[in-house]
Design a protein around this motif. Structure first.
Motif, PDB file in Angstrom:
ATOM      1  N   LEU A  38       0.871  -1.161   0.000  1.00  0.00           N
ATOM      2  CA  LEU A  38       0.000   0.000   0.000  1.00  0.00           C
ATOM      3  C   LEU A  38       0.910   1.213   0.000  1.00  0.00           C
ATOM      4  O   LEU A  38       1.783   1.331   0.865  1.00  0.00           O
ATOM      5  N   VAL A  39       0.711   2.130  -0.937  1.00  0.00           N
ATOM      6  CA  VAL A  39       1.577   3.291  -1.061  1.00  0.00           C
ATOM      7  C   VAL A  39       0.735   4.555  -1.046  1.00  0.00           C
ATOM      8  O   VAL A  39      -0.037   4.812  -1.983  1.00  0.00           O
ATOM      9  N   GLU A  40       0.892   5.330   0.039  1.00  0.00           N
ATOM     10  CA  GLU A  40       0.134   6.563   0.190  1.00  0.00           C
ATOM     11  C   GLU A  40       0.841   7.736  -0.469  1.00  0.00           C
ATOM     12  O   GLU A  40       2.064   7.756  -0.594  1.00  0.00           O
ATOM     13  N   SER A  41       0.048   8.743  -0.815  1.00  0.00           N
ATOM     14  CA  SER A  41       0.574  10.011  -1.315  1.00  0.00           C
ATOM     15  C   SER A  41      -0.466  11.097  -1.055  1.00  0.00           C
ATOM     16  O   SER A  41      -1.626  10.791  -0.730  1.00  0.00           O
ATOM     17  N   GLY A  42      -0.050  12.357  -1.176  1.00  0.00           N
ATOM     18  CA  GLY A  42      -0.993  13.454  -1.066  1.00  0.00           C
ATOM     19  C   GLY A  42      -0.945  14.223   0.231  1.00  0.00           C
ATOM     20  O   GLY A  42      -1.672  15.208   0.407  1.00  0.00           O
ATOM     21  N   GLY A  43      -0.117  13.792   1.166  1.00  0.00           N
ATOM     22  CA  GLY A  43      -0.005  14.530   2.418  1.00  0.00           C
ATOM     23  C   GLY A  43       0.704  15.859   2.207  1.00  0.00           C
ATOM     24  O   GLY A  43       1.229  16.148   1.130  1.00  0.00           O
ATOM     25  N   GLY A  44       0.702  16.686   3.246  1.00  0.00           N
ATOM     26  CA  GLY A  44       1.362  17.979   3.147  1.00  0.00           C
ATOM     27  C   GLY A  44       0.908  18.908   4.247  1.00  0.00           C
ATOM     28  O   GLY A  44       0.301  18.482   5.227  1.00  0.00           O
ATOM     29  N   SER A  45       1.212  20.184   4.077  1.00  0.00           N
ATOM     30  CA  SER A  45       0.841  21.208   5.049  1.00  0.00           C
ATOM     31  C   SER A  45      -0.245  22.096   4.476  1.00  0.00           C
ATOM     32  O   SER A  45      -0.203  22.459   3.300  1.00  0.00           O
ATOM     33  N   VAL A  46      -1.210  22.444   5.308  1.00  0.00           N
ATOM     34  CA  VAL A  46      -2.333  23.263   4.867  1.00  0.00           C
ATOM     35  C   VAL A  46      -2.816  24.097   6.032  1.00  0.00           C
ATOM     36  O   VAL A  46      -2.642  23.720   7.202  1.00  0.00           O
ATOM     37  N   GLN A  47      -3.433  25.213   5.734  1.00  0.00           N
ATOM     38  CA  GLN A  47      -3.996  26.052   6.784  1.00  0.00           C
ATOM     39  C   GLN A  47      -5.348  25.512   7.215  1.00  0.00           C
ATOM     40  O   GLN A  47      -6.046  24.832   6.443  1.00  0.00           O
ATOM     41  N   ALA A  48      -5.714  25.833   8.427  1.00  0.00           N
ATOM     42  CA  ALA A  48      -7.011  25.425   8.953  1.00  0.00           C
ATOM     43  C   ALA A  48      -8.124  25.897   8.018  1.00  0.00           C
ATOM     44  O   ALA A  48      -8.093  27.026   7.518  1.00  0.00           O
ATOM     45  N   GLY A  49      -9.080  25.016   7.784  1.00  0.00           N
ATOM     46  CA  GLY A  49     -10.162  25.311   6.862  1.00  0.00           C
ATOM     47  C   GLY A  49      -9.896  24.842   5.440  1.00  0.00           C
ATOM     48  O   GLY A  49     -10.815  24.828   4.594  1.00  0.00           O
ATOM     49  N   GLY A  50      -8.669  24.446   5.170  1.00  0.00           N
ATOM     50  CA  GLY A  50      -8.295  23.997   3.836  1.00  0.00           C
ATOM     51  C   GLY A  50      -8.628  22.540   3.582  1.00  0.00           C
ATOM     52  O   GLY A  50      -9.248  21.871   4.423  1.00  0.00           O
ATOM     53  N   SER A  51      -8.194  22.060   2.415  1.00  0.00           N
ATOM     54  CA  SER A  51      -8.506  20.690   1.990  1.00  0.00           C
ATOM     55  C   SER A  51      -7.260  19.979   1.479  1.00  0.00           C
ATOM     56  O   SER A  51      -6.328  20.620   0.980  1.00  0.00           O
ATOM     57  N   LEU A  52      -7.274  18.667   1.615  1.00  0.00           N
ATOM     58  CA  LEU A  52      -6.251  17.800   1.036  1.00  0.00           C
ATOM     59  C   LEU A  52      -6.939  16.518   0.580  1.00  0.00           C
ATOM     60  O   LEU A  52      -7.957  16.124   1.152  1.00  0.00           O
ATOM     61  N   ARG A  53      -6.353  15.872  -0.414  1.00  0.00           N
ATOM     62  CA  ARG A  53      -6.830  14.547  -0.809  1.00  0.00           C
ATOM     63  C   ARG A  53      -5.668  13.568  -0.757  1.00  0.00           C
ATOM     64  O   ARG A  53      -4.654  13.751  -1.430  1.00  0.00           O
ATOM     65  N   LEU A  54      -5.843  12.545   0.048  1.00  0.00           N
ATOM     66  CA  LEU A  54      -4.855  11.480   0.148  1.00  0.00           C
ATOM     67  C   LEU A  54      -5.219  10.361  -0.825  1.00  0.00           C
ATOM     68  O   LEU A  54      -6.399  10.089  -1.058  1.00  0.00           O
ATOM     69  N   SER A  55      -4.184   9.736  -1.366  1.00  0.00           N
ATOM     70  CA  SER A  55      -4.375   8.598  -2.271  1.00  0.00           C
ATOM     71  C   SER A  55      -3.573   7.411  -1.758  1.00  0.00           C
ATOM     72  O   SER A  55      -2.538   7.587  -1.118  1.00  0.00           O
ATOM     73  N   CYS A  56      -4.061   6.227  -2.054  1.00  0.00           N
ATOM     74  CA  CYS A  56      -3.366   5.001  -1.667  1.00  0.00           C
ATOM     75  C   CYS A  56      -3.442   4.031  -2.829  1.00  0.00           C
ATOM     76  O   CYS A  56      -4.518   3.545  -3.172  1.00  0.00           O
ATOM     77  N   ALA A  57      -2.296   3.769  -3.434  1.00  0.00           N
ATOM     78  CA  ALA A  57      -2.238   2.803  -4.523  1.00  0.00           C
ATOM     79  C   ALA A  57      -2.143   1.406  -3.939  1.00  0.00           C
ATOM     80  O   ALA A  57      -1.312   1.141  -3.072  1.00  0.00           O
ATOM     81  N   ALA A  58      -3.027   0.516  -4.412  1.00  0.00           N
ATOM     82  CA  ALA A  58      -3.074  -0.841  -3.861  1.00  0.00           C
ATOM     83  C   ALA A  58      -3.333  -1.834  -4.979  1.00  0.00           C
ATOM     84  O   ALA A  58      -3.959  -1.499  -5.975  1.00  0.00           O
ATOM     85  N   SER A  59      -2.850  -3.032  -4.788  1.00  0.00           N
ATOM     86  CA  SER A  59      -3.088  -4.057  -5.784  1.00  0.00           C
ATOM     87  C   SER A  59      -4.546  -4.490  -5.748  1.00  0.00           C
ATOM     88  O   SER A  59      -5.235  -4.296  -4.745  1.00  0.00           O
ATOM     89  N   ARG A  60      -5.016  -5.089  -6.862  1.00  0.00           N
ATOM     90  CA  ARG A  60      -6.399  -5.551  -6.950  1.00  0.00           C
ATOM     91  C   ARG A  60      -6.689  -6.560  -5.839  1.00  0.00           C
ATOM     92  O   ARG A  60      -7.829  -6.651  -5.332  1.00  0.00           O
ATOM     93  N   TYR A  61      -5.679  -7.273  -5.437  1.00  0.00           N
ATOM     94  CA  TYR A  61      -5.826  -8.271  -4.364  1.00  0.00           C
ATOM     95  C   TYR A  61      -6.414  -7.645  -3.108  1.00  0.00           C
ATOM     96  O   TYR A  61      -7.233  -8.246  -2.424  1.00  0.00           O
ATOM     97  N   MET A  62      -5.989  -6.411  -2.827  1.00  0.00           N
ATOM     98  CA  MET A  62      -6.455  -5.745  -1.617  1.00  0.00           C
ATOM     99  C   MET A  62      -7.967  -5.570  -1.633  1.00  0.00           C
ATOM    100  O   MET A  62      -8.657  -5.767  -0.634  1.00  0.00           O
TER     101      MET A  62
END
Length: 118
Positions: free
Chosen positions: A4-28
């Motif tokens: 499982l490989v995550e991406s999309g984290g970071g720093s943001v101000q309060a009230g803001g938005s982020l989208r995290l992604s997780c690449a996973a095999s079909r098996y998961m």
């Protein structure tokens, strides 16, 4: 290897938005459920949101109405809106046995991605 490989984290101000992604095999996706957990300094790891094979989700009370878990093609997402400083944590993607927000149900963990809200 099953990964499982995550991406999309970071720093943001309060009230803001982020989208995290997780690449996973079909098996998961064919074996169990998928979810997001987080670990903040000084706190225990907690479940954020889980999605089952049918698309039914379970969300933690602390994120209801702000975070949305969803699935794409072999990718798990966590859309995070109206972020608060208390949402700061390392976020982990996970493959679980059951559709519950329980760390004991996790079969496989991702490596984590940092989210910082100031």
């Amino acid at each position: 290897d099953v990964q499982l490989v995550e991406s999309g984290g970071g720093s943001v101000q309060a009230g803001g938005s982020l989208r995290l992604s997780c690449a996973a095999s079909r098996y998961m996706y064919d074996n169990g459920c998928m979810g997001w957990f987080r670990l903040a300094p000084g706190k225990e790891r907690e479940g954020v949101a889980v999605i089952g094979p049918s698309g039914t989700t379970v969300d933690a009370d602390s994120v209801k109405g702000r975070f949305t878990i969803s699935e794409g093609v072999d990718t798990l997402y966590l859309q995070m809106n109206s972020l608060k400083p208390e949402d700061s944590a390392v976020y982990y993607c996970a493959n679980l046995y059951f559709r519950r927000l329980e760390t004991r149900d996790v079969r496989i963990w991702g490596q984590g991605t940092q989210v910082t809200v100031s």
